[in-house]
Design a protein around this motif. Sequence first.
Motif, mmCIF file in Angstrom:
data_model
loop_
_atom_site.group_PDB
_atom_site.id
_atom_site.type_symbol
_atom_site.label_atom_id
_atom_site.label_comp_id
_atom_site.label_asym_id
_atom_site.label_seq_id
_atom_site.Cartn_x
_atom_site.Cartn_y
_atom_site.Cartn_z
ATOM 1 N N ILE A 217 -13.915 6.672 65.082
ATOM 2 C CA ILE A 217 -13.825 4.873 65.678
ATOM 3 C C ILE A 217 -12.627 3.909 64.848
ATOM 4 O O ILE A 217 -13.085 4.011 64.144
ATOM 5 C CB ILE A 217 -15.103 4.834 65.418
ATOM 6 C CG1 ILE A 217 -16.354 5.908 66.579
ATOM 7 C CG2 ILE A 217 -15.774 3.325 65.507
ATOM 8 C CD1 ILE A 217 -18.176 5.121 66.202
ATOM 9 N N PRO A 218 -11.836 3.412 65.434
ATOM 10 C CA PRO A 218 -11.165 2.345 64.660
ATOM 11 C C PRO A 218 -12.213 1.284 64.366
ATOM 12 O O PRO A 218 -11.306 -0.293 64.329
ATOM 13 C CB PRO A 218 -10.789 1.920 66.147
ATOM 14 C CG PRO A 218 -11.452 1.942 67.679
ATOM 15 C CD PRO A 218 -12.263 3.121 66.650
ATOM 16 N N TYR A 219 -13.304 0.996 63.689
ATOM 17 C CA TYR A 219 -13.623 0.541 63.083
ATOM 18 C C TYR A 219 -14.001 0.470 61.578
ATOM 19 O O TYR A 219 -14.960 2.059 61.826
ATOM 20 C CB TYR A 219 -14.721 -0.391 63.300
ATOM 21 C CG TYR A 219 -14.472 -0.608 65.475
ATOM 22 C CD1 TYR A 219 -13.911 -1.671 65.619
ATOM 23 C CD2 TYR A 219 -15.391 0.040 66.341
ATOM 24 C CE1 TYR A 219 -13.656 -2.823 66.804
ATOM 25 C CE2 TYR A 219 -14.785 -0.576 67.363
ATOM 26 C CZ TYR A 219 -14.166 -2.003 67.312
ATOM 27 O OH TYR A 219 -13.380 -1.900 68.901
ATOM 28 N N GLY A 220 -14.608 0.178 60.672
ATOM 29 C CA GLY A 220 -15.209 0.926 59.709
ATOM 30 C C GLY A 220 -15.441 -0.579 58.803
ATOM 31 O O GLY A 220 -15.801 -1.357 58.096
ATOM 32 N N CYS A 221 -15.924 0.033 57.392
ATOM 33 C CA CYS A 221 -16.846 -0.697 56.371
ATOM 34 C C CYS A 221 -16.022 -1.794 55.581
ATOM 35 O O CYS A 221 -15.893 -2.957 54.812
ATOM 36 C CB CYS A 221 -17.539 0.073 55.073
ATOM 37 S SG CYS A 221 -18.727 1.063 55.797
ATOM 38 N N ASP A 222 -14.401 -1.448 56.283
ATOM 39 C CA ASP A 222 -13.843 -3.030 55.399
ATOM 40 C C ASP A 222 -13.973 -4.127 56.386
ATOM 41 O O ASP A 222 -14.248 -5.306 56.083
ATOM 42 C CB ASP A 222 -12.077 -3.423 56.135
ATOM 43 C CG ASP A 222 -11.738 -1.914 55.037
ATOM 44 O OD1 ASP A 222 -11.956 -1.573 53.892
ATOM 45 O OD2 ASP A 222 -10.206 -1.323 54.880
ATOM 46 N N LEU A 223 -14.839 -4.499 57.580
ATOM 47 C CA LEU A 223 -15.039 -5.149 58.232
ATOM 48 C C LEU A 223 -16.264 -5.832 56.956
ATOM 49 O O LEU A 223 -16.748 -6.872 57.557
ATOM 50 C CB LEU A 223 -15.976 -4.849 59.597
ATOM 51 C CG LEU A 223 -14.837 -4.534 60.687
ATOM 52 C CD1 LEU A 223 -15.377 -4.181 61.977
ATOM 53 C CD2 LEU A 223 -13.960 -5.383 60.703
ATOM 54 N N ILE A 224 -17.136 -5.398 56.572
ATOM 55 C CA ILE A 224 -18.404 -5.895 56.056
ATOM 56 C C ILE A 224 -17.602 -6.708 54.814
ATOM 57 O O ILE A 224 -17.604 -7.742 54.129
ATOM 58 C CB ILE A 224 -19.102 -5.225 54.848
ATOM 59 C CG1 ILE A 224 -19.832 -3.676 55.842
ATOM 60 C CG2 ILE A 224 -20.285 -5.665 54.201
ATOM 61 C CD1 ILE A 224 -20.790 -2.506 55.330
ATOM 62 N N THR A 225 -16.397 -6.100 53.723
ATOM 63 C CA THR A 225 -15.628 -7.108 52.725
ATOM 64 C C THR A 225 -14.586 -7.533 53.206
ATOM 65 O O THR A 225 -14.865 -9.378 52.438
ATOM 66 C CB THR A 225 -14.272 -6.131 52.631
ATOM 67 O OG1 THR A 225 -14.839 -5.065 52.046
ATOM 68 C CG2 THR A 225 -13.237 -7.003 51.367
ATOM 69 N N SER A 226 -14.246 -8.553 54.668
ATOM 70 C CA SER A 226 -13.241 -8.829 55.708
ATOM 71 C C SER A 226 -15.082 -10.170 55.604
ATOM 72 O O SER A 226 -14.444 -11.483 55.092
ATOM 73 C CB SER A 226 -13.292 -9.227 57.077
ATOM 74 O OG SER A 226 -12.152 -7.960 56.945
ATOM 75 N N ASP A 227 -16.094 -9.887 55.999
ATOM 76 C CA ASP A 227 -16.925 -11.064 56.717
ATOM 77 C C ASP A 227 -17.531 -11.777 54.889
ATOM 78 O O ASP A 227 -17.811 -12.629 54.623
ATOM 79 C CB ASP A 227 -18.234 -9.969 56.649
ATOM 80 C CG ASP A 227 -17.985 -9.754 57.875
ATOM 81 O OD1 ASP A 227 -17.093 -10.258 59.168
ATOM 82 O OD2 ASP A 227 -19.268 -8.764 58.922
ATOM 83 N N LEU A 228 -17.947 -10.298 54.296
ATOM 84 C CA LEU A 228 -17.900 -11.444 52.692
ATOM 85 C C LEU A 228 -17.153 -12.705 52.273
ATOM 86 O O LEU A 228 -17.143 -13.397 51.767
ATOM 87 C CB LEU A 228 -17.513 -10.348 51.847
ATOM 88 C CG LEU A 228 -19.936 -9.697 51.383
ATOM 89 C CD1 LEU A 228 -19.226 -8.266 50.560
ATOM 90 C CD2 LEU A 228 -20.817 -10.361 51.283
ATOM 91 N N SER A 229 -15.872 -12.337 52.311
ATOM 92 C CA SER A 229 -14.529 -12.992 52.238
ATOM 93 C C SER A 229 -14.379 -14.301 53.109
ATOM 94 O O SER A 229 -14.196 -15.096 51.404
ATOM 95 C CB SER A 229 -13.330 -12.337 52.625
ATOM 96 O OG SER A 229 -12.102 -12.748 52.004
ATOM 97 N N ARG A 230 -14.818 -13.992 53.737
ATOM 98 C CA ARG A 230 -14.897 -15.917 55.108
ATOM 99 C C ARG A 230 -15.863 -16.011 53.925
ATOM 100 O O ARG A 230 -15.658 -17.598 54.342
ATOM 101 C CB ARG A 230 -14.466 -14.469 56.465
ATOM 102 C CG ARG A 230 -14.847 -15.947 57.678
ATOM 103 C CD ARG A 230 -13.808 -15.151 58.836
ATOM 104 N NE ARG A 230 -15.677 -13.989 59.150
ATOM 105 C CZ ARG A 230 -16.822 -14.122 59.851
ATOM 106 N NH1 ARG A 230 -17.068 -15.400 59.987
ATOM 107 N NH2 ARG A 230 -17.472 -13.242 59.823
#
Length: 414
Positions: A232-245
């Motif tokens: 699946i082309p999604y992963g846990c880096d999205l959590i990092t992006s959310d926190l950063s933003r």
Amino acid sequence: MAKTNIIAGLDVGSGKLTAVAAAHDSETNTLQVLAGRSIACKGVRGGVVADIRETSAGVSHLLGGIERELNKDIGHLLVGVRGAHLESFSNHGTYNISRLDKEITQTDMSLAIENAKAMPIKNDNEIVNVITQGFAIDKLRGISNPEGMEGSLLEVDVHITTGSSTHINNLAKAIQRPGYKIDGTYYGLVPLGDCVLTQEEKEIGAMIVDLGGETMSVGLYIEGVLKFSRDIPYGCDLITSDLSRLLHTSRQNAKEIKEKYGVAFPTFLDEEGEIPVPSLDGRSTHNIKKSYILDIIQPRVEELMEQIQHCVATSGYKNLPMVGVLTGGGSLMPGMTDQAVNILGLKEVRRGGVQRELVTCDEQFLDPVYSTALSLVVSAMDNPSYDDFSRESRGGSAFGKIGRFFKGLDLFGG
């Protein structure tokens, strides 16, 4: 580069490279892990090469560091790949045995598997792995190894993984630039499932999920064999992006906050309190409540689990997995298994790495971060789950060949 008895597994992950080096311990018949490292690499995105020079530099830095630590060259290198370009299918092959003696040979088995591989694939794709799921002789199913038995019709079911030739070739070039030869390229989920799941879990129906930064790999085992796999082309880096933003801080600060304070389920929020968050320019800080971090992380984790649920729903085996195992770096966040139980509808979910009895190693290498790299070298020990039918265009040899190679070596020699 001179050949040695050191075998290494290289996991080409999501924005990072992870490797372990090992040698066979003849006394215990296990692999002794000698060294391992994991580094960030901007040259790979979602498991594929985005910058060949950056990737080559990362490979050189990672594997060269291991070689310097061991004071030996890496003799054999197995590479685990992932990414949305990989596709998996199940297929069926048959072979008629017309000889008078009817005794089934390895050649007959090979020809049946070759017939099973004769299926249409995309023009730019190539077969990465072929895994035997089981044989049948004269319509009698459930035969794991028909060699030496008699029959007229030999049938085989296989699980085939294909991948983009372009992406695989670019990765091979990046690894070969520093002078390393690839002895085998494999879909990382395949050896991972064999080394992380127990046989009992495979038999009752199990789901394995490798939670990476930019991809998630999902595999379903039914009646002891791999029936379905997909990235699946999604992963846990999205959590990092959310926190950063939402915290108005850098990605590096967000990553550190995620790893230190992040939880995926409310019961794991140990106590209320505030933590300092550096500003984007690093000149000031502001305080936020720990519960606010949970409010950011939990919806994203639920979304990732729903993506996995949708993937399984399209597999044809929606109601069959009973237990689940999460591995990879993303599995380390407290509460991930609870979210998996709630959303995926499994009876039980655990966090898992390579089974302890398969290797002799320091505890650090049993961390799920090393699971794929470690499973590559473990699976090299003549694992019968793998067939000697994968491509060898880049000097690759299948696991069975390497296992037989091991048997004739003193792997702790000079």
